[in-house]
Write an enzyme that holds these catalytic residues in place. Structure first.
Site, PDB file in Angstrom:
ATOM      1  N   ASP A  32      10.004  40.922  65.688  1.00  0.00           N
ATOM      2  CA  ASP A  32      10.267  40.447  64.328  1.00  0.00           C
ATOM      3  C   ASP A  32       9.770  39.002  64.217  1.00  0.00           C
ATOM      4  O   ASP A  32       9.980  38.181  65.116  1.00  0.00           O
ATOM      5  CB  ASP A  32      11.779  40.521  64.061  1.00  0.00           C
ATOM      6  CG  ASP A  32      12.127  40.420  62.588  1.00  0.00           C
ATOM      7  OD1 ASP A  32      12.717  41.346  62.057  1.00  0.00           O
ATOM      8  OD2 ASP A  32      11.794  39.371  61.970  1.00  0.00           O
ATOM      9  N   ASN A  88      19.314  48.753  57.989  1.00  0.00           N
ATOM     10  CA  ASN A  88      19.700  48.539  56.592  1.00  0.00           C
ATOM     11  C   ASN A  88      19.009  49.552  55.670  1.00  0.00           C
ATOM     12  O   ASN A  88      17.817  49.822  55.834  1.00  0.00           O
ATOM     13  CB  ASN A  88      19.297  47.124  56.165  1.00  0.00           C
ATOM     14  CG  ASN A  88      19.950  46.051  57.021  1.00  0.00           C
ATOM     15  OD1 ASN A  88      21.105  46.182  57.410  1.00  0.00           O
ATOM     16  ND2 ASN A  88      19.218  44.987  57.329  1.00  0.00           N
ATOM     17  N   GLN A  95      18.291  45.623  52.947  1.00  0.00           N
ATOM     18  CA  GLN A  95      16.939  46.074  53.265  1.00  0.00           C
ATOM     19  C   GLN A  95      15.926  45.292  52.431  1.00  0.00           C
ATOM     20  O   GLN A  95      16.077  45.167  51.207  1.00  0.00           O
ATOM     21  CB  GLN A  95      16.781  47.579  52.986  1.00  0.00           C
ATOM     22  CG  GLN A  95      15.445  48.136  53.453  1.00  0.00           C
ATOM     23  CD  GLN A  95      15.319  49.649  53.285  1.00  0.00           C
ATOM     24  OE1 GLN A  95      16.140  50.277  52.614  1.00  0.00           O
ATOM     25  NE2 GLN A  95      14.302  50.226  53.887  1.00  0.00           N
ATOM     26  N   HIS A 101      13.248  51.151  59.409  1.00  0.00           N
ATOM     27  CA  HIS A 101      13.147  50.430  60.680  1.00  0.00           C
ATOM     28  C   HIS A 101      14.528  50.206  61.263  1.00  0.00           C
ATOM     29  O   HIS A 101      15.507  50.094  60.527  1.00  0.00           O
ATOM     30  CB  HIS A 101      12.405  49.097  60.517  1.00  0.00           C
ATOM     31  CG  HIS A 101      12.948  48.247  59.424  1.00  0.00           C
ATOM     32  ND1 HIS A 101      12.642  48.459  58.094  1.00  0.00           N
ATOM     33  CD2 HIS A 101      13.797  47.195  59.443  1.00  0.00           C
ATOM     34  CE1 HIS A 101      13.265  47.573  57.350  1.00  0.00           C
ATOM     35  NE2 HIS A 101      13.986  46.798  58.148  1.00  0.00           N
ATOM     36  N   HIS A 103      16.530  47.576  63.735  1.00  0.00           N
ATOM     37  CA  HIS A 103      16.481  46.274  64.401  1.00  0.00           C
ATOM     38  C   HIS A 103      17.068  46.398  65.813  1.00  0.00           C
ATOM     39  O   HIS A 103      18.160  46.966  65.989  1.00  0.00           O
ATOM     40  CB  HIS A 103      17.330  45.245  63.651  1.00  0.00           C
ATOM     41  CG  HIS A 103      16.835  44.916  62.278  1.00  0.00           C
ATOM     42  ND1 HIS A 103      16.115  43.780  62.001  1.00  0.00           N
ATOM     43  CD2 HIS A 103      16.964  45.563  61.095  1.00  0.00           C
ATOM     44  CE1 HIS A 103      15.837  43.738  60.697  1.00  0.00           C
ATOM     45  NE2 HIS A 103      16.330  44.815  60.131  1.00  0.00           N
TER      46      HIS A 103
HETATM   47  P1  AMP Z   1      15.335  44.433  56.651  1.00  0.00           P
HETATM   48  O1  AMP Z   1      15.951  43.231  55.975  1.00  0.00           O
HETATM   49  O2  AMP Z   1      16.323  45.277  57.393  1.00  0.00           O
HETATM   50  O3  AMP Z   1      14.481  45.236  55.692  1.00  0.00           O
HETATM   51  O4  AMP Z   1      14.400  43.836  57.773  1.00  0.00           O
HETATM   52  C1  AMP Z   1      13.071  43.485  57.577  1.00  0.00           C
HETATM   53  C2  AMP Z   1      12.668  42.666  58.773  1.00  0.00           C
HETATM   54  O5  AMP Z   1      11.256  42.670  58.862  1.00  0.00           O
HETATM   55  C3  AMP Z   1      13.105  41.201  58.717  1.00  0.00           C
HETATM   56  O6  AMP Z   1      13.893  40.901  59.877  1.00  0.00           O
HETATM   57  C4  AMP Z   1      11.794  40.436  58.707  1.00  0.00           C
HETATM   58  O7  AMP Z   1      11.863  39.247  59.444  1.00  0.00           O
HETATM   59  C5  AMP Z   1      10.839  41.429  59.342  1.00  0.00           C
HETATM   60  N1  AMP Z   1       9.443  41.320  58.972  1.00  0.00           N
HETATM   61  C6  AMP Z   1       8.927  41.282  57.718  1.00  0.00           C
HETATM   62  N2  AMP Z   1       7.569  41.225  57.768  1.00  0.00           N
HETATM   63  C7  AMP Z   1       7.235  41.228  59.079  1.00  0.00           C
HETATM   64  C8  AMP Z   1       5.997  41.184  59.778  1.00  0.00           C
HETATM   65  N3  AMP Z   1       4.843  41.118  59.149  1.00  0.00           N
HETATM   66  N4  AMP Z   1       6.029  41.220  61.126  1.00  0.00           N
HETATM   67  C9  AMP Z   1       7.210  41.280  61.792  1.00  0.00           C
HETATM   68  N5  AMP Z   1       8.409  41.329  61.182  1.00  0.00           N
HETATM   69  C10 AMP Z   1       8.436  41.294  59.846  1.00  0.00           C
END
Ligand code: AMP
Ligand code: ZN
Length: 136
Positions: A32, A88, A95, A101, A103
């Site tokens: 992440d 999420n 989300q 995804h 985590h």
């Molecule tokens: P969520 O809030 O559960 O949808 O998590 C999305 C996650 O994706 C967050 O922790 C972001 O930091 C991560 N994220 C978003 N864009 C990228 C990216 N290009 N590469 C790696 N992580 C990302």
């Protein structure tokens, strides 16, 4: 099923580079970019499913198998003190990327993070009502 406008489709399928720590035919696991703690990674299926509701059951089972394996590897390599799985679904549940995804968050005694909720205090009647609602 891929979505060209979806950043995780593009990462999962290698169009956008990522710090990949595991890959197979169906999944990519990558770091992440805004980690909650050192080693925070995401398990992402290569096919596009917006959330847990859309994810087929067999893939959901494989996500958990992969999470368990990654937790063991990452705990050994990073010497973390605990391990948190977060997943999420929906904007109100936190989300922000609408491609399923999971985590993987290594936790450390001194990481200063607080991934928690405010505990509620429902009455017995309220709890009984919720149970009845779910079972109805
Ligand atoms: P969520 O809030 O559960 O949808 O998590 C999305 C996650 O994706 C967050 O922790 C972001 O930091 C991560 N994220 C978003 N864009 C990228 C990216 N290009 N590469 C790696 N992580 C990302
Ligand atoms: Zn996608």
């Amino acid at each position: 099923m891929k979505d060209e406008n979806c950043i995780f489709c593009r990462i999962a399928n290698g169009e956008i580079p990522s710090r990949t720590i595991y890959e197979d035919e169906r999944f990519r696991v990558f770091l992440d970019l805004s980690p909650a703690a050192k080693g925070h990674a995401l398990i992402v299926p290569k096919e596009h499913y917006a959330n847990l509701y859309e994810l087929p059951e067999d893939l959901a089972a494989d996500v958990m198998r992969l999470a368990k394996r990654q937790a063991a590897v990452m705990t050994e390599k990073l010497s973390c003190d605990g391990f948190q799985l977060v997943q999420n679904n929906g904007k109100c549940a936190g989300q922000t990327v609408f491609h399923f995804h999971m985590h993987l968050i290594p936790r450390y005694r001194s990481d200063g993070q607080n991934i928690a909720w405010e505990p509620g205090s429902p009455s017995d009647a309220e709890l009984d009502g919720v149970k009845a609602q779910i079972l109805s």
